[in-house]
Scaffold this motif. Structure first.
Motif: not given
Ligand code: R1P
Ligand code: URA
Length: 293
Positions: A148, A207, A210-211, A215
């Protein structure tokens, strides 16, 4: 002209007066209760709150050659230091380690900074982060590895007593609608790892918000130092091992609302720095600490 001081001890460099290499403080020049800020002007504003003499001596001030600005004095008779560290996790690391090296007994440190938010807070509100994660750019992604683009750490908690004192004091001052607690994301960039877009660089961060929120749904703030403060406090040790020797908390003024794209104006910052700053100083004083200085 003053001669530069010789430095010895490559493992933990100090000069011949006992001053650390970067922050340039020696024992007796920094108190066990400390407010750390980023901006040196913010430290100067706080200095106006301090008692103007200490045992008949003027306030101690020192600007280090590496950008750390320290002021030590008393507030209502209690020794307090203000240390402006600039920006970023590595400056926090220098500050906490070097101050720890020249003090004895427990330390209480409050970071009073600024931050961005994804909500529900708005510009001008205050956030007291009860825990923090680190968000760091994963360089291997950018050289083509199947990883990632950003690493998000596990959370580390603030000192619960100090956070509670801070939140209570700030709610009294600003009202419950303008004070938020929650998780803070300490990022290794103001830009990429805070989800800002920049056509000049590949950042792969579309992103990221949102990630982060998926989480950690309680995430309220984005800034650049608090995680390192909480992390170092959590791994600090007394000389005999055992309980942490550094207690830490933070309060941050919201400068940027990242969903609405609003940014705070200067007059509002000046008002927050003085009113909220005083409440932070009062909280530091109310923090129970059995210190020697
Ligand atoms: C970025 O503008 C800086 O502001 C925030 C961030 O953590 C970063 O250091 O904090 P300070 O206002 O304390 O500097
Ligand atoms: N400080 C940060 O690190 N980010 C912001 O958006 C505002 C202040």
């Amino acid at each position: 002209m003053a001669q530069p001081h010789e430095i010895s001890n490559a493992n933990f460099p100090v000069d011949d007066q006992g001053r650390t290499y970067h922050v340039e403080l020696k024992p007796g020049q920094v108190a066990n209760r400390i407010i750390t800020v980023g901006d040196p002007d913010r430290a100067d504003k706080f200095a106006a709150f301090l008692d103007q003499t200490r045992d008949g001596q003027p306030l101690f001030r020192h600007q280090s050659h590496r950008g750390f600005y320290s002021i030590t004095g008393t507030y209502r008779g209690v020794p307090v230091s203000l240390v402006a560290i600039g920006m970023g996790m590595s400056m926090m690391d220098f500050f906490v380690r070097e101050v720890r090296a020249v003090t004895t007994g427990p330390l209480a440190i409050i970071r009073f900074g600024s931050c961005g938010t994804l909500g529900p807070a708005d510009v001008g509100d205050i956030i007291v982060p009860t825990e923090a994660v680190a968000v760091t750019r994963n360089y291997d992604y950018f050289t083509g590895d199947a990883v990632p683009p950003y690493h998000i750490s596990q959370p580390v908690a603030a000192d619960p007593v100090m956070s509670e004192l801070l939140a209570t004091q700030l709610v009294k001052l600003r009202g419950a609608d303008h004070v938020f607690t929650g998780l803070n994301a300490t990022c290794d960039s103001f830009y990429s790892s805070q989800g800002r877009t920049d056509p000049q660089f590949t950042d792969a961060n579309l992103g990221l918000f949102d990630e982060l929120q998926a989480r950690y749904p309680t995430m309220t703030s984005l800034e650049m130092e608090t995680f390192m403060l909480y992390h170092l406090a959590s791994v600090s040790q007394t000389p005999t091992g055992g309980t942490p020797s550094v207690r830490a908390a933070a309060a941050m003024m919201v400068f940027a609302q990242r969903r609405t794209n609003a940014f705070i104006d200067k007059a509002r910052v000046a008002e927050l720095e003085t009113t909220v700053g005083l409440a932070v100083l009062e909280t530091l004083l109310a923090t129970p600490l059995n210190e020697a200085t």
